[in-house]
Design an enzyme around this catalytic site. Structure first.
Site, mmCIF file in Angstrom:
data_model
loop_
_atom_site.group_PDB
_atom_site.id
_atom_site.type_symbol
_atom_site.label_atom_id
_atom_site.label_comp_id
_atom_site.label_asym_id
_atom_site.label_seq_id
_atom_site.Cartn_x
_atom_site.Cartn_y
_atom_site.Cartn_z
ATOM 1 N N TYR A 149 2.074 -5.939 4.734
ATOM 2 C CA TYR A 149 2.772 -5.051 3.808
ATOM 3 C C TYR A 149 2.675 -5.631 2.406
ATOM 4 O O TYR A 149 3.009 -6.798 2.179
ATOM 5 C CB TYR A 149 4.244 -4.905 4.205
ATOM 6 C CG TYR A 149 5.028 -4.011 3.282
ATOM 7 C CD1 TYR A 149 4.827 -2.638 3.266
ATOM 8 C CD2 TYR A 149 5.974 -4.537 2.413
ATOM 9 C CE1 TYR A 149 5.543 -1.804 2.417
ATOM 10 C CE2 TYR A 149 6.700 -3.720 1.558
ATOM 11 C CZ TYR A 149 6.480 -2.357 1.570
ATOM 12 O OH TYR A 149 7.189 -1.537 0.728
ATOM 13 N N ASP A 244 -1.311 -12.354 -1.503
ATOM 14 C CA ASP A 244 0.057 -11.879 -1.709
ATOM 15 C C ASP A 244 1.022 -12.987 -1.288
ATOM 16 O O ASP A 244 1.176 -13.270 -0.098
ATOM 17 C CB ASP A 244 0.278 -10.610 -0.884
ATOM 18 C CG ASP A 244 1.649 -9.989 -1.092
ATOM 19 O OD1 ASP A 244 2.559 -10.672 -1.603
ATOM 20 O OD2 ASP A 244 1.826 -8.814 -0.717
ATOM 21 N N LYS A 281 10.274 -12.120 -5.456
ATOM 22 C CA LYS A 281 11.418 -12.763 -4.802
ATOM 23 C C LYS A 281 11.899 -13.998 -5.568
ATOM 24 O O LYS A 281 12.671 -13.899 -6.497
ATOM 25 C CB LYS A 281 11.080 -13.115 -3.349
ATOM 26 C CG LYS A 281 10.447 -12.002 -2.542
ATOM 27 C CD LYS A 281 11.332 -10.797 -2.383
ATOM 28 C CE LYS A 281 10.680 -9.760 -1.489
ATOM 29 N NZ LYS A 281 11.389 -8.478 -1.455
#
Length: 445
Positions: A149, A244, A281
């Protein structure tokens, strides 16, 4: 129904917000029941609208690496807010954070982050990285991995077609077949599948995008040499490798998962560098901030220097930047050592409790990230993760929740510890495990 109950707030939310939530996983669709509406958090705990305190193993999906509401991070945010919430102009803090990221993502002589562009969300970071890769290479196709994802932009919500090297199908309503067809979805941890895709479509492939270590289908680390193999394949074919690290960056170590591989903590992982990396994050300390970075010659293709357009009025927001700087400066080697130790202890305790009840499972680890797959066969890809006994997780989850421990509300999500988890918090988790394991053992499909 109390006006301050979780049920009340969920019912009320559903009248004004689709599904009652602003991000689907919050709806408890995978585990059932009423989601907890949180009103406070401090250290290793969160507090719901009914005033109940839980030991938290979600950690805002990763960024609360120091624990919730760390005093120094809060102080930095308050001081920044007092100077102004946003300016729509450049600030010194943006450069300070960019320099800090470049310094941290370094192992020996390897410095993969030449320049950085800040954005507001991980989705925006990956979307921009893909646009940049297409603009830089002049190619149109993207390769991604089943179960990974990277946010909800159109080209990334694609599902695998009927064969390894076929073009993909839309993974969501509202995405056109033409858009999905620009993405090729292949099995994770399968370099032969990647080679097959490049053999068929190589001259049209702009980039491969991969989670540094998979953490969105449950935790599933790359097999030995996988990321290095991707780097070799993309270089051979003139494509870019986008890594990622939205979940792993600054979470599993000061230089993210790439840093662990570059330092040879991960066997057969050294000797490669990404072309582009996406962060989120932790980089914003829990506030809306993300970034993409990479080789300077690639990053310079972004406007205003290059032809690839990207903009954001609130990009590099000064309050979020202040939270990120404070968090990264406080994320010391001692913090990472504690996270690793806690992950070792808790994953072992959960495994022991499940084993005592005869529940088949595997412990899934990527640095301090961990999860559990309800299967006795070690998974290597998304199909393996989907084949587990997922129905054992909802009763396990609710037993833990009833005992005052908040877990991710999906078997396909990572568990996160924080540096604020002390002996009392760990004891509360451990005490809750036997009943939860019994619930998982008694579950039926």
């Amino acid at each position: 129904m109390s006006d301050h109950s979780n049920d009340h707030y969920f019912t009320r939310a559903k009248q004004s917000i689709p599904g009652g939530v602003n991000s689907p996983v919050r709806a408890y669709g995978s585990v059932g029941g009423t989601p907890r509406f949180l009103v406070g958090a401090r250290g290793p705990h969160v507090i719901d609208a009914e005033g109940r305190e839980y030991v938290d193993l979600v950690a805002s999906w990763g960024p609360a690496i120091l624990g919730h509401a760390h005093p120094e991070v809060v102080r930095a945010v308050q001081e920044a807010a007092a100077r102004g919430l946003s300016f729509g102009a450049s600030t010194p803090g943006e450069t300070e954070l960019a320099e800090l990221v470049r310094e941290r993502v370094t192992v020996g002589d390897a410095h993969p982050i030449g320049k950085i562009r800040m954005v507001s969300t991980g989705t925006e970071a990956t979307m921009t990285a893909i646009r940049l890769a297409r603009g830089y290479t002049g190619r149109d196709l993207l390769v991604k991995f089943a179960g990974h994802y990277h946010g909800h932009s159109d080209s990334l919500l694609a599902e695998a077609g009927s064969g390894v090297a076929t073009l993909s199908l839309p993974g969501s309503a509202g995405i056109t077949a033409e858009t999905a067809a620009q993405t090729l979805v292949v099995p994770y941890n399968d370099l032969d599948a990647v080679r097959a895709v490049f053999d068929e479509h190589g001259p049209r492939i702009a980039a491969v995008i991969v989670e540094a270590a998979s953490a969105n289908m449950g935790v599933l680390p790359p097999v030995r040499g996988f990321n290095r193999g991707l780097s070799e394949i993309t270089k051979r074919h003139g494509a870019l490798l986008i890594v990622d690290e939205v979940l792993t960056g600054f979470r599993v170590g000061p230089a993210g998962w790439w840093g662990l591989e570059a330092a040879q903590v991960v066997p057969d992982g050294a000797g490669w560098e990404p072309d582009l990396v996406t962060f989120g994050k932790v980089i914003g300390g829990g506030l809306p901030l993300a970034a993409l970075g990479g080789r300077a010659e690639v990053m310079d293709f972004l406007a205003p220097l290059g032809p690839v357009y990207q903009a954001g009025t609130l990009s590099g927001n000064p309050v979020a930047v202040a939270a990120g700087i404070a968090t990264l400066r406080l994320a010391t080697p001692e913090v990472y050592a504690k996270l690793d130790s806690l992950a070792d202890q808790l994953s072992a305790e959960v495994s022991s409790a499940l084993s005592a009840e005869g529940v088949a499972h595997t412990v899934q680890r990527a640095g301090s990230l961990f999860s559990f797959a309800f299967t006795d066969t070690t998974p290597v890809d998304y199909d393996d993760m989907r084949a587990q006994d997922t129905w054992r997780y909802p009763p396990f989850f609710h037993a833990m929740l009833d005992a005052g421990v908040s877990l991710p509300p999906s078997v396909y999500e990572a568990w996160f510890v924080t540096a604020a988890h002390d002996e009392a918090a760990v004891s509360r988790i451990v005490d809750a495990l036997p009943a939860a394991a019994r619930a998982a053992a008694a579950a039926t499909a």
